[in-house]
Design a protein around this motif. Structure first.
Motif, short mmCIF file in Angstrom:
data_model
loop_
_atom_site.label_atom_id
_atom_site.label_comp_id
_atom_site.label_asym_id
_atom_site.label_seq_id
_atom_site.Cartn_x
_atom_site.Cartn_y
_atom_site.Cartn_z
N ASN A 173 -34.13 11.81 -68.75
CA ASN A 173 -32.78 12.34 -68.89
C ASN A 173 -31.86 11.27 -69.47
OD1 ASN A 173 -33.77 13.63 -65.94
ND2 ASN A 173 -32.99 15.02 -67.48
N PRO A 174 -31.36 11.49 -70.68
CA PRO A 174 -30.43 10.51 -71.23
C PRO A 174 -29.18 10.42 -70.34
CG PRO A 174 -31.07 12.13 -72.89
CD PRO A 174 -31.59 12.61 -71.59
N LEU A 175 -28.61 9.23 -70.28
CA LEU A 175 -27.40 9.02 -69.49
C LEU A 175 -26.24 8.71 -70.42
CD1 LEU A 175 -28.82 6.69 -66.68
CD2 LEU A 175 -28.60 9.19 -66.63
N SER A 176 -25.07 9.20 -70.03
CA SER A 176 -23.87 8.99 -70.83
C SER A 176 -22.78 8.44 -69.92
CB SER A 176 -23.45 10.33 -71.43
OG SER A 176 -22.19 10.22 -72.05
N ILE A 177 -22.05 7.45 -70.39
CA ILE A 177 -20.97 6.88 -69.58
C ILE A 177 -19.66 7.54 -70.00
CG2 ILE A 177 -19.75 4.77 -68.93
CD1 ILE A 177 -22.39 3.29 -69.61
N ASP A 178 -19.10 8.32 -69.05
CA ASP A 178 -17.94 9.16 -69.33
C ASP A 178 -16.64 8.40 -69.09
OD1 ASP A 178 -16.58 11.47 -69.92
OD2 ASP A 178 -17.34 12.64 -68.23
N ASP A 179 -15.57 8.82 -69.75
CA ASP A 179 -14.22 8.29 -69.51
C ASP A 179 -14.14 6.78 -69.67
OD1 ASP A 179 -13.77 10.90 -68.84
OD2 ASP A 179 -13.57 10.58 -66.70
N PHE A 180 -14.92 6.24 -70.62
CA PHE A 180 -14.94 4.79 -70.78
C PHE A 180 -13.56 4.29 -71.20
CE2 PHE A 180 -15.78 0.83 -73.14
CZ PHE A 180 -16.39 0.12 -72.13
N GLY A 181 -13.11 3.25 -70.51
CA GLY A 181 -11.81 2.68 -70.83
C GLY A 181 -10.68 3.23 -69.99
N SER A 182 -11.01 4.11 -69.02
CA SER A 182 -9.94 4.71 -68.21
C SER A 182 -9.80 4.05 -66.85
CB SER A 182 -10.20 6.20 -68.01
OG SER A 182 -11.32 6.37 -67.17
N GLY A 183 -10.84 3.41 -66.39
CA GLY A 183 -10.80 2.90 -65.01
C GLY A 183 -10.97 1.41 -64.95
N TYR A 184 -11.52 0.97 -63.86
CA TYR A 184 -11.77 -0.46 -63.69
C TYR A 184 -13.17 -0.74 -64.17
CZ TYR A 184 -7.98 0.25 -60.36
OH TYR A 184 -6.82 0.61 -59.76
N SER A 185 -13.34 -0.79 -65.48
CA SER A 185 -14.70 -0.99 -65.95
C SER A 185 -15.04 -2.47 -65.91
CB SER A 185 -14.86 -0.47 -67.35
OG SER A 185 -13.83 -0.98 -68.15
N SER A 186 -16.28 -2.71 -65.65
CA SER A 186 -16.74 -4.07 -65.72
C SER A 186 -17.75 -4.13 -66.85
CB SER A 186 -17.41 -4.47 -64.41
OG SER A 186 -18.30 -5.53 -64.66
N LEU A 187 -17.55 -5.05 -67.78
CA LEU A 187 -18.46 -5.13 -68.91
C LEU A 187 -19.88 -5.47 -68.47
CD1 LEU A 187 -16.19 -6.79 -71.59
CD2 LEU A 187 -16.80 -4.39 -71.34
N SER A 188 -20.00 -6.07 -67.28
CA SER A 188 -21.35 -6.40 -66.84
C SER A 188 -22.14 -5.14 -66.47
CB SER A 188 -21.32 -7.38 -65.67
OG SER A 188 -20.88 -6.73 -64.51
N TYR A 189 -21.43 -4.07 -66.03
CA TYR A 189 -22.13 -2.81 -65.78
C TYR A 189 -22.62 -2.20 -67.08
CZ TYR A 189 -20.49 -2.69 -60.94
OH TYR A 189 -20.25 -2.97 -59.63
N ILE A 190 -21.75 -2.25 -68.08
CA ILE A 190 -22.10 -1.67 -69.37
C ILE A 190 -23.39 -2.31 -69.89
CG2 ILE A 190 -21.33 -1.48 -71.79
CD1 ILE A 190 -19.89 0.27 -69.59
N LYS A 191 -23.51 -3.58 -69.65
CA LYS A 191 -24.70 -4.29 -70.09
C LYS A 191 -25.95 -3.81 -69.36
CE LYS A 191 -25.93 -8.43 -68.68
NZ LYS A 191 -25.81 -9.84 -68.31
N GLN A 192 -25.78 -3.49 -68.06
CA GLN A 192 -26.94 -3.16 -67.22
C GLN A 192 -27.35 -1.69 -67.25
OE1 GLN A 192 -26.95 -4.45 -63.00
NE2 GLN A 192 -25.02 -5.43 -63.53
N LEU A 193 -26.37 -0.79 -67.50
CA LEU A 193 -26.64 0.63 -67.33
C LEU A 193 -27.67 1.14 -68.33
CD1 LEU A 193 -23.08 2.06 -66.62
CD2 LEU A 193 -25.00 1.85 -65.03
#
Ligand code: C2E
Ligand code: MG
Ligand code: MG
Ligand code: MG
Length: 283
Positions: A173-193
Motif C-alpha cells: 500500500n503506497p503511503l502519502s503524507i497529507d497536509d504537508f506544511g500545515s503542522g509541526y512537521s519535523s524534517l527528520s520524519y520526512i526522511k524516515q517515512l
C-alpha cells in the motif's frame, strides 16, 4: 449497543466545557447509528497529473448526507476519534474504497483510491493485519489503495506509528503524507517515512499567486521532495493561474475545485466519462 466505545474514548481526550453536552452525546449515537446503517458516504475527488493532464487517482472523503451542512467532515472525524468510532469508520472506508475500485475498473477506469487514515488507526495493534487481510480477500492489485496520513500522525507514538507504516508499505500500500506544511512537521520524519507521495497543504497553495513567501516555500518543498524521491501533489488548486504556476515549479499532481470537487460515486463516473473526452488544457 452500549456506550463502551464512548467510555473508552473519554480516557484519552480532555473534556472541554461542552464535550458532554446532550447535543454532543446525541451526535455520537447518531454517528454510530449512521455508520451501522450505511448512511455515511465516501465522495471521490480526482487527482490530475500536470504532465499528462490525465486523472491518476481519486481521494475518498467522508460525507454524512443527513447531517450536511450541520457537521463538517473533519468534525465527523474528530468526533469518531474521540469516541472509539474511528476504528470501525476507517475499516468501513477501506472496504468501501476497495469496492469502488472494483466497480470503477469494471467500468473501464482502473484508478487507485486514496483513503485518509487517522493517527489513532496506526496505534491499533491489529491495523496492518486488518488491511492486509482485506486486500487479500478482495484480490486487490498492489497500489490500488493509497493510505494518506498526516505528518502529525507520528507525534503521539513515533516508534509504533512508524512500525505500522513500514508494515503497511511492505504489504503493497503506497503511503502519502497529507497536509504537508500545515503542522509541526519535523524534517527528520520526512526522511524516515516509507511514503511515496507528499501533499502540500492548501494553506500554502491558496495564495500562491499573490504571496511570494508561499512561492519560495512551495518551490523549496517540491525540490526537496523530488530529491528525496517523492511525488508531489498540491491540494486545493482553484484556478488556472495557480495550476500553471505549479506546473512551472515542477509539481507533479494537482487536486482542487479547478479539476473537480469531491463527487458521489455516480457523479464521479459521469465526470470521468465526460472528462476523458475533452482534453483539458492547463498551463
Ligand atoms: P484532506 O484529506 O486534506 O482533504 C482535502 C479537503 O479539502 C477536503 O475537505 C476537500 O473537500 C477540500 N478541498 C479539495 N479541493 C479544494 C479546493 O480547491 N478548495 C477548498 N477550499 N477545499 C478543497 P473535506 O472533505 O471537508 O475533508 C476535510 C478533512 O477531513 C480531510 O482533509 C481529512 O483530513 C478529513 N477526512 C475526510 N474524510 C475522511 C475519512 O474518511 N477518514 C479520515 N480519517 N479523515 C477524513
Ligand atoms: Mg487527504
Ligand atoms: Mg490534505
Ligand atoms: Mg488539508
Amino acid at each position: 449497543g452500549s456506550d463502551r466505545a464512548l467510555e473508552r474514548g473519554m480516557a484519552y481526550y480532555k473534556p472541554t466545557r461542552d464535550s458532554f453536552s446532550a447535543d454532543r452525546l446525541t451526535m455520537v449515537s447518531e454517528l454510530r447509528h449512521a455508520l451501522r446503517e450505511q448512511q455515511l458516504e465516501l465522495h471521490l475527488q480526482p487527482k490530475l497529473s500536470l504532465s499528462t493532464n490525465e486523472v491518476v487517482g481519486l481521494e475518498a472523503l467522508i460525507r454524512w448526507p443527513d447531517r450536511q451542512p450541520t457537521i463538517r467532515p473533519d468534525e465527523i472525524i474528530i468526533l469518531a476519534e474521540q469516541t472509539g468510532l474511528i476504528k470501525p469508520l476507517t475499516r468501513w472506508a477501506l472496504e468501501e474504497s476497495l469496492a469502488m475500485c472494483k466497480k470503477l475498473s469494471e467500468q473501464g477506469w482502473p484508478l487507485g483510491i486514496s483513503v485518509n487514515i487517522s493517527p489513532n488507526n496506526l496505534l491499533e495493534p491489529d491495523f496492518p493485519q486488518f488491511v492486509q487481510q482485506l486486500m487479500d480477500e478482495q484480490a486487490h492489485q498492489p497500489g490500488q489503495i493509497t493510505l494518506e496520513i498526516t505528518e502529525t500522525s507520528m507525534m503521539r507514538d513515533p516508534t509504533n506509528s512508524l512500525a505500522a507504516l513500514r508494515q503497511l508499505e511492505a504489504f503493497g500500500n503506497p503511503l502519502s503524507i497529507d497536509d504537508f506544511g500545515s503542522g509541526y512537521s519535523s524534517l527528520s520524519y520526512i526522511k524516515q517515512l516509507p511514503a511515496s507521495e507528499i501533499k502540500i497543504d492548501r494553506s500554502l497553495i491558496s495564495d500562491l499567486i499573490n504571496e511570494s513567501e508561499d512561492r519560495v516555500i512551495v518551490q523549496t518543498t517540491i525540490n526537496m521532495c523530488h530529491d528525496l524521491g517523492y511525488q508531489v501533489v498540491a491540494e486545493g488548486v482553484e484556478d488556472d493561474e495557480t495550476a500553471s504556476l505549479l506546473k512551472d515549479m515542477g509539481c507533479d499532481i494537482i487536486q482542487g475545485y479547478l479539476v473537480a470537487p469531491p463527487l458521489s460515486f455516480e457523479n464521479t463516473l459521469n465526470w470521468l466519462d465526460h472528462y476523458s473526452g475533452q482534453q483539458r488544457k492547463l498551463g
